[in-house]
Design a protein around this motif. Structure first.
Motif, PDB file in Angstrom:
ATOM      1  N   THR A  96     -20.019 117.028   8.842  1.00  0.00           N
ATOM      2  CA  THR A  96     -21.378 117.490   9.087  1.00  0.00           C
ATOM      3  C   THR A  96     -22.308 116.881   8.051  1.00  0.00           C
ATOM      4  O   THR A  96     -21.861 116.298   7.060  1.00  0.00           O
ATOM      5  CB  THR A  96     -21.447 119.030   9.051  1.00  0.00           C
ATOM      6  N   THR A 124     -19.940 125.213  15.181  1.00  0.00           N
ATOM      7  CA  THR A 124     -18.938 124.380  14.502  1.00  0.00           C
ATOM      8  C   THR A 124     -19.588 123.559  13.394  1.00  0.00           C
ATOM      9  O   THR A 124     -19.089 123.505  12.267  1.00  0.00           O
ATOM     10  CB  THR A 124     -18.239 123.440  15.509  1.00  0.00           C
ATOM     11  N   LEU A 128     -18.726 123.869   9.265  1.00  0.00           N
ATOM     12  CA  LEU A 128     -18.018 122.799   8.543  1.00  0.00           C
ATOM     13  C   LEU A 128     -18.584 122.628   7.143  1.00  0.00           C
ATOM     14  O   LEU A 128     -19.794 122.686   6.948  1.00  0.00           O
ATOM     15  CB  LEU A 128     -18.170 121.469   9.285  1.00  0.00           C
TER      16      LEU A 128
END
Length: 156
Positions: A96, A124, A128
């Motif tokens: 990320t 998600t 991260l």
């Protein structure tokens, strides 16, 4: 957790416009172009390099959505949107990061991801902790222009 858009408006701020509450899927070249634009315009978040481009997986989508920190919430001092990216690297790892994107650039990108998948991917990306710095630090030992395909820097 998936009932609404995960980016919440901080107290005392205007909400992001509706067209900012969406996740976009991009190919490697599109994502790299956004990093180039951020660097060229000196927006302060994100810059491009041939090495970075070579490490983005060319065969899978990469994702982008506005997710500004409270101190980067769009206003007259921050006319761009701080976006979160979810990138797949050539070794298959997901990372990320953040990238500054102009609102008109973001809204011009096509939206093809189903809504429920957008929410899952956004959650998600927000969960991260692994970013490009950490990934590249661990990848450095195995990395070279010959192995990863980026141009070698000229020697003096």
């Amino acid at each position: 957790m998936l009932a609404g858009w995960p980016v919440r408006t901080p107290p005392g701020r205007q909400p992001l416009p509706r067209q900012a509450r969406i996740l976009k899927a991009l190919n490697r070249d599109q994502m790299y172009a956004l990093y180039e634009e951020a660097g060229r315009r000196r927006l302060g978040m994100g810059s491009a390099s041939p090495e970075f481009r070579a490490h983005l997986d060319p065969n899978t989508p990469h994702y982008l959505f506005p997710d500004p920190a409270n101190y980067y919430w769009p206003d007259k001092d921050h006319p761009w949107w701080e976006c979160r990216v979810l990138l797949r690297m050539v070794d298959g790892e997901q990372i990320t990061g953040t990238l500054a994107v102009l609102p008109e650039t973001f809204t011009a990108l096509p939206s093809t991801v189903p809504v429920i998948r957008q929410r899952r991917l956004a959650v998600t990306a927000r969960m991260l902790e692994r970013d490009y710095y950490l990934w590249s630090r661990d990848h450095a030992e195995d990395c070279s222009p010959q192995r990863c395909g980026y141009p070698a820097e000229p020697t003096a």
